[in-house]
Design a protein around this motif. Structure first.
Motif, PDB file in Angstrom:
ATOM      1  N   LEU A  28      -7.783   3.288   1.679  1.00  0.00           N
ATOM      2  CA  LEU A  28      -8.467   2.005   1.711  1.00  0.00           C
ATOM      3  C   LEU A  28      -9.940   2.278   1.969  1.00  0.00           C
ATOM      4  CD1 LEU A  28      -5.878  -0.090   3.697  1.00  0.00           C
ATOM      5  CD2 LEU A  28      -6.536  -0.364   1.311  1.00  0.00           C
ATOM      6  N   ARG A  79      -2.212   5.688  -0.177  1.00  0.00           N
ATOM      7  CA  ARG A  79      -3.395   5.125  -0.781  1.00  0.00           C
ATOM      8  C   ARG A  79      -4.528   5.048   0.215  1.00  0.00           C
ATOM      9  NH1 ARG A  79      -1.992  -0.860  -2.651  1.00  0.00           N
ATOM     10  NH2 ARG A  79      -1.982  -1.873  -0.627  1.00  0.00           N
ATOM     11  N   ALA A 102      -8.560  -0.280  -2.811  1.00  0.00           N
ATOM     12  CA  ALA A 102      -7.511   0.708  -2.563  1.00  0.00           C
ATOM     13  C   ALA A 102      -7.515   1.697  -3.720  1.00  0.00           C
ATOM     14  CB  ALA A 102      -6.151   0.035  -2.464  1.00  0.00           C
ATOM     15  N   TYR A 115      -5.474   5.097  -5.385  1.00  0.00           N
ATOM     16  CA  TYR A 115      -4.303   5.946  -5.308  1.00  0.00           C
ATOM     17  C   TYR A 115      -4.161   6.731  -6.599  1.00  0.00           C
ATOM     18  CZ  TYR A 115      -2.663   1.445  -7.160  1.00  0.00           C
ATOM     19  OH  TYR A 115      -2.557   0.272  -7.840  1.00  0.00           O
ATOM     20  N   LYS A 171     -13.305  -4.630  -0.347  1.00  0.00           N
ATOM     21  CA  LYS A 171     -12.347  -3.588  -0.030  1.00  0.00           C
ATOM     22  C   LYS A 171     -11.648  -3.116  -1.294  1.00  0.00           C
ATOM     23  CE  LYS A 171     -11.053  -4.168   4.777  1.00  0.00           C
ATOM     24  NZ  LYS A 171     -11.016  -5.475   5.408  1.00  0.00           N
TER      25      LYS A 171
END
Lengths: 201, 376
Positions: free
Chosen positions: B262, B260, B240, B242, B238
């Motif tokens: 995911l 953000r 994130a 941003y 995973k």
């Protein structure tokens, strides 16, 4: 630019190896990397612009001339700083220049800050910096030199001793003296500088 | 970050990351220390003092001007032209007493013209500092830079066990040793990252104004200079993503990063460098999350199509949307294998008379459905 990709990103030590193999671009890069901090250090050894400039030029000319025979025991940076200091002293003797010990003792240490200005908050950070700067600027040259090597150039005490040609104990003493002077100059900083003094003693 | 809690002014003043934060502050370092002080407000005085001390030490430094730098260099060049005709020696130069470099300066100005390439080196290093700035303003020399100038991908092993496959004409910058609080890397171009898992030390990739944060995963980033978009495609784990603006906002309000994205495997984020907007969608060619145990995994024999879709969802980690009632009576016989996902979907849709569209990260299937088999 191809030259940019090629030269820019090696470690100092890789740069040195390239220089030993007559790589002129590596030599230019070495100069680019170090001249400014060498100058700022040199100025702490002798506050004489012409003398420091001369010493830096001599240092780099020597490096190029003797590139095949210089053996590095420590880092490139260490070598440059130690050699620069020697050059400055050498030139200075030639020119009958400053007496360093005399300069040191002739500095006066005075206190012009009052205790009620002692509070430290984020808002007063810049004031704190100004005062510390003024206090540092009043320190004897040799103490400024040690502080510069320790906190601006991040050398270890042991390396500083070798660069300046003194014992490690003198380095510690000089640092201790410097911070004591700071404390005298700015009594309100005492509790904070205590942190610094604590590790030196 | 918590180890800084036990630091004294002395420890901080000597800490490499702290020194960098004071001398070459970046958005990231500022955010880090804001965050630290928010968590440990009792350390305010220590941090403030250490910072003030380092800045004061810097203030008493006297740096040369650009002109001084150029003048000294011209002098060195002049002297070297003389010595270079002979072999390198082990003797320092012997200058006559009273010799002054400044006397040479006037002649050196003329000589500079002849040494154009030296100044090209100087100019290019200026260019570089500009591009570094664009990457986050960090000009610290303790960063290692690797540039892949070859024609083939270059694998770089990082000290934390992570590895990066750097595509040709791409560059990567990273600290010689990672900061204990986080692993920060700067990328320009394309890289495939396999990040060693360490929940205590997030891994952050800075590409212009976009930041990708991971815990342990593998993904590809394409951040080609001057390209209008930057993309991050996740292979496993995973991630994130941003924007720098979002990070700034969060640092300013001392809050969490609000906007953000995911990403899960086979998803990608696209950052539009002009509008600075992030969007999420499927990667162009979704990969199998893991190799199926059997080569017969995608061989369907009169299988209900709902079951086929479910299997594809599992295998590729994608979401397939369809009306289950419409397709209840559809079944599929097809010996599928290792075709790409979208090729598989083509075949399936052709068979059951449906069409598919990719909407963001979802695959939407529509069609008239199939007739119920006639009862015998």
């Amino acid at each position: 630019m191809a030259g940019d990709l090629h030269n820019g990103w090696q470690s100092d030590e890789q740069l040195w190896s390239a220089l030993k193999l007559d790589d002129q671009a590596a030599f230019a890069e070495l100069y680019q990397r170090f001249y400014a901090i060498l100058y700022s250090y040199g100025y702490k050894v002798a506050d004489n612009t012409a003398l420091v400039e001369d010493a830096i030029q001599d240092l780099f000319v020597d490096i190029w001339r003797m590139r095949r025979s210089i053996a590095l025991a420590q880092s490139v940076k260490f070598y440059l700083f130690r050699s620069l200091r020697r050059k400055i002293h050498h030139l200075d003797k030639q020119e009958q220049g400053l007496d360093f010990e005399l300069t040191e003792t002739s500095q006066s240490v005075s206190s012009d800050y009052s205790a009620e200005q002692a509070l430290i908050s984020q808002e007063q950070q810049s004031q704190l910096i100004d005062r510390l700067t003024q206090a540092l600027a009043k320190l004897p040259q040799r103490e400024q030199e040690v502080i510069t090597l320790r906190f601006y150039q991040s050398f270890k005490n042991e390396e500083i001793a070798q660069i300046m040609g003194i014992t490690e104990k003198s380095v510690r003493n000089t640092l201790h003296k410097a911070l004591s002077h700071l404390r005298e100059q700015a009594p309100y900083l005492a509790p904070l500088l205590g942190f610094l003094l604590w590790w030196l003693s | 970050m918590q180890h800084y809690r036990d630091y004294t002014v002395e420890d901080l003043a000597q800490d490499a990351f702290f020194q960098r934060s004071v001398r070459q502050p970046t958005v990231e370092t500022d955010a880090f220390w804001n965050d630290f002080l928010e968590r440990y407000p009792e350390k305010q005085v220590v941090v403030a003092t250490a910072r003030a001390f380092l800045q004061a030490v810097e203030n008493i430094q006297r740096l040369p001007t650009q002109e001084q730098g150029t003048r000294m260099w011209a002098g060195i060049q002049h002297q070297i032209q003389d010595v270079d005709t002979v072999e390198p020696t082990s003797e320092p130069i012997q200058r006559p007493i009273g010799f002054r470099w400044s006397w040479v300066a006037a002649a050196a100005v003329l000589l500079m013209i002849g040494f154009g390439w030296w100044f090209m080196v100087e100019t290019s290093s200026n260019d570089r500092s500009v591009s570094q700035h664009a990457w986050g303003g960090n000009t610290d020399k303790s960063l290692v830079e690797r540039v892949n100038e070859s024609e083939s991908p270059l694998t770089i092993h990082l000290t934390d066990g992570s590895q990066v496959v750097l595509q040709p004409q791409s560059r990567l910058r990273y600290p010689q040793t990672f900061d204990s609080a986080k692993r920060e890397i700067y990328l320009e171009g394309e890289g495939f990252f396999e990040v060693a898992h360490n929940a205590q030390q997030p891994f952050l990739v800075y590409t212009g104004k976009m930041i990708t944060q991971v815990v342990g995963t593998s993904f590809t980033i394409k951040a080609t200079p001057r390209s209008p978009t930057i993309s991050v495609a996740v292979r496993t784990g995973k991630v994130a993503v941003y924007t720098l603006n979002a990070l700034l906002e969060a640092a300013k309000n001392q809050g969490n990063i609000a906007d953000r994205l995911l990403l899960t495997p086979n998803q990608q984020a696209i950052f539009d460098t002009r509008s600075e907007k992030l969007t999420k969608r499927l990667v162009d060619e979704p990969a199998l999350l893991k190799q199926p145990g059997s080569s017969q995994y995608f061989v369907f024999e009169n299988a209900p199509v709902n079951q086929v879709f479910h299997k594809l969802e599992q295998a590729y980690g994608v979401t397939i949307q369809y009306d289950t009632t419409t397709f209840t009576h559809c079944s599929l016989t097809a010996p599928l294998g290792n075709e790409p996902l979208f090729r598989k979907l083509d075949i399936i849709c052709q068979t059951i008379g449906a069409t598919y569209e990719v909407w963001g990260t979802r695959i939407v299937i529509t069609g008239p459905g199939c007739q119920a088999p006639k009862p015998n």
